[in-house]
Scaffold this active site. Structure first.
Site, PDB file in Angstrom:
ATOM      1  N   GLU A 144       0.860  -1.179   0.000  1.00  0.00           N
ATOM      2  CA  GLU A 144       0.000   0.000   0.000  1.00  0.00           C
ATOM      3  C   GLU A 144       0.901   1.235   0.000  1.00  0.00           C
ATOM      4  OE1 GLU A 144      -3.562   1.640   2.963  1.00  0.00           O
ATOM      5  OE2 GLU A 144      -1.891   0.494   3.783  1.00  0.00           O
ATOM      6  N   CYS A 163      -4.446  -3.513   3.678  1.00  0.00           N
ATOM      7  CA  CYS A 163      -4.104  -3.122   5.046  1.00  0.00           C
ATOM      8  C   CYS A 163      -5.247  -3.304   6.041  1.00  0.00           C
ATOM      9  CB  CYS A 163      -3.587  -1.679   5.048  1.00  0.00           C
ATOM     10  SG  CYS A 163      -2.547  -1.280   6.474  1.00  0.00           S
ATOM     11  N   LYS A 195      -9.703   0.589  -1.694  1.00  0.00           N
ATOM     12  CA  LYS A 195      -9.773   0.128  -0.299  1.00  0.00           C
ATOM     13  C   LYS A 195     -11.139   0.423   0.303  1.00  0.00           C
ATOM     14  CE  LYS A 195      -7.102   0.689   4.020  1.00  0.00           C
ATOM     15  NZ  LYS A 195      -5.996   1.492   4.615  1.00  0.00           N
TER      16      LYS A 195
END
Length: 266
Positions: free
Chosen positions: A40, A142, A106
Site C-alpha cells: 500500500e 491493510c 480500499k
C-alpha cells in the site's frame, strides 16, 4: 504459481518510488515469479499530502507501472492514490500485466489508533478479483485485514489467494496483531494470504513520519491452513514463494468452514 512480495520503504516522491518498483519487478522476474505485489502507498508514503499527487488510472504513474509489467512479463500489483470527489483521494491497488487490468479501491479506511484515513480518503465498495494463469486472486488493503467478510467474499468469488498490500502502523502490540490477523484471515476463508507490508523505515535507514502508518515489515505468505510458509523481518527484502491452489481444495475438504456457515451467507 510463484509469487513475489516486495517489501520496500517508499518516500514522498512518486518518480523515485517508480524506479524502486522497476528494479524490484526485474528481480522478481529473474526469480521466476508470475506476480509481484508491492505495498500500500507505493506511489507515495503516508504522511505526504496525497491530493496533489493523486492521478487517474490512465495517468503517468499508472501508465509507467503498466510499462514495467510489460517489460518484465509480470502481473504487478501496487498501491497508489487516485482522485476522488470533494478533494479526497481513493486508496487504490492497480493490478496490471498480461491479461490483467483491474483496480481495487480500499473499502475499510483506517480510522483507528488516532489516525483518520477517511479525512482525506474516500472508501471503495467493490470486491475485486483477478485471474492469473487460471488462478483467481482477491485484492485487499491493510486495514481490510480486520474484516473477515471481505476474505470470505474472495473465496465465494472463487479466489484461492488474497494479496494484501499494507502500510501497517507501528505501536504497542501492532506486530502481534498484524501476524495474528493475516493468519486468521487465511483460516477464515481457507485460502492463501500473501501480505506485503512496507518495510520498517528505521530498518531502511530513514526516519518514520510522525503518527503516520509507514510500515513495520514482516511480510508473509500464509497457507490456507493458517501456517506461515515464509516471512521477512523488518528490513527491506523480496520474498519469493510458491502458492499451490490444490492445497486450498484439500484444506476445504478437511475443514469446510465456508460450506458450514449458518450466519450472514446466502
Amino acid at each position: 504459481m510463484r509469487i513475489a512480495l516486495s517489501q520496500i520503504t517508499t518516500g514522498p516522491d512518486p518518480a523515485r518510488n517508480l524506479a524502486l518498483v522497476r528494479e524490484q519487478a526485474r528481480r522478481a522476474a529473474g526469480a521466476g515469479a508470475r506476480v509481484v505485489a508491492f505495498p500500500e502507498a507505493t506511489m507515495a508514503c503516508f504522511g505526504t499530502r496525497l491530493a496533489p499527487l493523486a492521478e487517474p488510472l490512465d495517468g503517468p504513474w499508472a501508465t509507467e507501472v503498466r510499462q514495467i509489467a510489460k517489460e518484465t512479463g509480470l502481473v504487478v500489483v501496487a498501491g497508489m492514490f487516485t482522485p476522488a470527489a470533494d478533494g479526497k483521494v481513493t486508496n487504490t491497488l492497480i493490478a496490471t500485466g498480461p491479461g490483467v487490468e483491474a483496480a481495487y479501491d480500499k473499502i475499510h479506511l483506517y480510522d483507528a489508533f488516532g489516525f483518520t484515513e477517511s479525512a482525506t480518503v474516500a472508501p471503495g465498495s467493490e470486491v475485486v478479483t483477478v485471474d492469473v494463469d487460471g488462478v483467481r486472486i482477491g485484492l485487499a488493503t491493510c486495514y481490510d485485514v480486520r474484516f473477515p467478510e471481505l476474505f470470505r467474499a474472495h473465496a465465494d468469488a472463487g479466489a484461492v489467494l488474497t494479496l494484501l498490500p499494507a502500510s501497517w502502523g507501528d505501536g504497542p502490540g501492532k506486530r502481534d496483531q498484524w501476524e495474528l490477523l493475516v493468519r486468521a484471515r487465511a483460516l477464515d476463508a481457507t485460502l492463501w494470504v500473501a501480505a506485503v507490508d512496507q518495510a520498517d523505515p528505521a530498518a531502511s535507514g530513514g526516519p518514520a513520519v510522525a503518527k503516520a502508518p509507514t510500515g513495520i515489515g514482516f511480510s508473509a505468505v500464509v497457507g490456507p491452513d493458517g501456517t506461515v510458509r515464509s516471512r521477512l523481518e523488518a528490513a527491506p527484502g523480496l520474498l519469493v514463494a510458491e502458492v499451490d491452489p490444490a492445497e486450498v481444495e484439500s484444506v476445504r475438504r478437511a475443514v469446510p468452514v465456508l460450506a458450514n456457515r449458518r450466519l450472514g451467507h446466502g
